[in-house]
Write an enzyme that holds these catalytic residues in place. Structure first.
Site, PDB file in Angstrom:
ATOM      1  N   LYS A 162       0.617  -1.276   0.222  1.00 49.10           N
ATOM      2  CA  LYS A 162      -0.071  -0.576   0.559  1.00 49.10           C
ATOM      3  C   LYS A 162       1.008   1.463  -0.244  1.00 49.10           C
ATOM      4  O   LYS A 162       0.289   2.217  -0.811  1.00 49.10           O
ATOM      5  CB  LYS A 162      -1.239  -0.100   1.006  1.00 49.10           C
ATOM      6  CG  LYS A 162      -1.924  -1.382   1.055  1.00 49.10           C
ATOM      7  CD  LYS A 162      -3.075  -1.403   2.541  1.00 49.10           C
ATOM      8  CE  LYS A 162      -3.936   0.000   2.502  1.00 49.10           C
ATOM      9  NZ  LYS A 162      -4.763  -0.547   3.496  1.00 49.10           N
ATOM     10  N   GLY A 222      -0.726   2.254  10.698  1.00 52.83           N
ATOM     11  CA  GLY A 222      -0.371   2.081   9.495  1.00 52.83           C
ATOM     12  C   GLY A 222      -0.628   2.224   8.188  1.00 52.83           C
ATOM     13  O   GLY A 222      -2.131   3.473   8.318  1.00 52.83           O
ATOM     14  N   ILE A 276     -10.392  -3.166  13.008  1.00 54.61           N
ATOM     15  CA  ILE A 276     -10.672  -3.512  11.351  1.00 54.61           C
ATOM     16  C   ILE A 276     -10.368  -4.948  11.475  1.00 54.61           C
ATOM     17  O   ILE A 276     -10.747  -5.318  10.352  1.00 54.61           O
ATOM     18  CB  ILE A 276      -9.966  -2.400  11.431  1.00 54.61           C
ATOM     19  CG1 ILE A 276      -8.547  -2.464  11.312  1.00 54.61           C
ATOM     20  CG2 ILE A 276     -10.440  -1.235  11.414  1.00 54.61           C
ATOM     21  CD1 ILE A 276      -7.541  -1.806   9.934  1.00 54.61           C
ATOM     22  N   TYR A 302     -11.065  -8.584  10.252  1.00 52.81           N
ATOM     23  CA  TYR A 302     -12.536  -8.650  10.094  1.00 52.81           C
ATOM     24  C   TYR A 302     -12.296 -10.879   9.795  1.00 52.81           C
ATOM     25  O   TYR A 302     -13.643 -11.625  10.395  1.00 52.81           O
ATOM     26  CB  TYR A 302     -13.035  -8.652   8.207  1.00 52.81           C
ATOM     27  CG  TYR A 302     -11.739  -8.889   6.956  1.00 52.81           C
ATOM     28  CD1 TYR A 302     -12.840 -10.142   6.853  1.00 52.81           C
ATOM     29  CD2 TYR A 302     -11.385  -8.287   7.015  1.00 52.81           C
ATOM     30  CE1 TYR A 302     -11.509 -10.859   5.789  1.00 52.81           C
ATOM     31  CE2 TYR A 302     -10.402  -8.236   5.918  1.00 52.81           C
ATOM     32  CZ  TYR A 302     -11.135  -9.737   5.020  1.00 52.81           C
ATOM     33  OH  TYR A 302     -10.089  -9.920   4.541  1.00 52.81           O
TER      34      TYR A 302
END
Length: 292
Positions: free
Chosen positions: A73, A137, A236, A238
């Site tokens: 990313k 991050g 966050i 899952y």
């Protein structure tokens, strides 16, 4: 999918490693089918060493867009032609658009929008709220930016990696300049400050990898006194659907616990719109994600 593949089919990719756990191929391909779009979504096992070749492949093959996940990313930034304002501010990208397939690649970040839409879906507003966010991050920074843009009163950021603190401090400075939100940054190792922040917060967001394999037996909060009936806890992660943190918060009476499935859905929906120009049929896609 094979029944609708043709010489006209447009390809969308995912560049990440590992990829086997990803829900994105299922989500996007089902959405294409529901809308009758001649697209196909494929996941490719790509790390930073292969990333430059993969990005050149997007250009050469006319791939219409790509999702980007860990560890790519931030590494993909210098390989792109342009960045959206949010992606430039965050310093990370999770969606690349190859407009008209002509090789001009624009990077976007949809994690923050996805997280805030997931919270709204659960009836949680961030406006004028005090929020503690652990993990800064790519995803954590995107969420912090969106929290500030959406009117949070105060965001208390905590991060464990000392080497990253200086770069995150630049983001903190920008958010304090550009928004009315008060944003601070502290080391997650400072447990006294961390606990004090949670005690004063309406919402705690865990944007670290703690809770997913191989850290599935760990939780950033282990003190039951930190869990209050007016505290919302959002992890966050899952997979698993209920992390150690969420189970602990539920057990000790948090107002609401929320996992990362909604964020996955809505960040994917935003990426879908950027690449195809169409709204993802989220109500039809939700059941594919399992229990929230």
């Amino acid at each position: 999918m094979s029944e609708r593949l043709s010489g006209h089919t447009l390809l969308v990719s995912l560049l990440a490693t590992p990829i086997r756990h990803s829900l994105s191929p299922k989500m996007h391909n089902e959405a294409y089918a529901k809308l009758g779009l001649d697209y196909a979504y494929l996941a490719f096992e790509v790390g930073t060493e292969q990333l430059a070749d993969a990005v050149q492949g997007i250009r050469a093959l006319g791939i219409r867009g790509s999702n980007v996940s860990m560890p790519n990313k931030e590494a993909i930034l210098p390989l792109l032609d342009d960045l959206s304002p949010a992606a430039e501010l965050v310093g990370a990208v999770n969606t690349v658009v190859n407009k008209d397939g002509k090789g001009h690649l624009v990077g976007h970040i949809t994690d923050g929008i996805g997280a805030l839409r997931a919270l709204a879906d659960e009836g949680v507003s961030v406006k004028n709220k005090i929020i503690t966010l652990a993990g800064v991050g790519g995803a954590g920074k995107a969420i912090a930016v969106q929290l500030a843009f959406d009117g949070a009163k105060e965001i208390r950021l905590f991060n464990r990696q000392a080497t990253r603190l200086s770069s995150v401090q630049k983001l903190v400075t920008k958010l304090n300049q550009l928004t009315r939100t008060k944003v601070t940054l502290q080391d997650l190792e400072d447990q006294t400050a961390f606990k004090e922040a949670i005690r004063e917060s309406h919402l705690f967001i865990d944007a670290t990898s703690v809770g997913m394999k191989p850290l599935e037996n760990l939780s950033l909060i282990t003190d039951p006194e930190l869990i209050r009936p007016d505290l919302v806890v959002f992890d966050i992660v899952y997979s698993p659907a209920e992390t150690k943190l969420l189970a602990f918060a539920r057990q000790h009476g948090a107002q609401k616990v929320i996992n990362g499935l909604g964020m996955v859905l809505y960040q994917g929906a935003e990426a879908f719109k950027l690449i195809t120009g169409q709204d993802m049929p989220v109500d039809a896609i939700k059941p594919l994600l399992g229990d929230k």
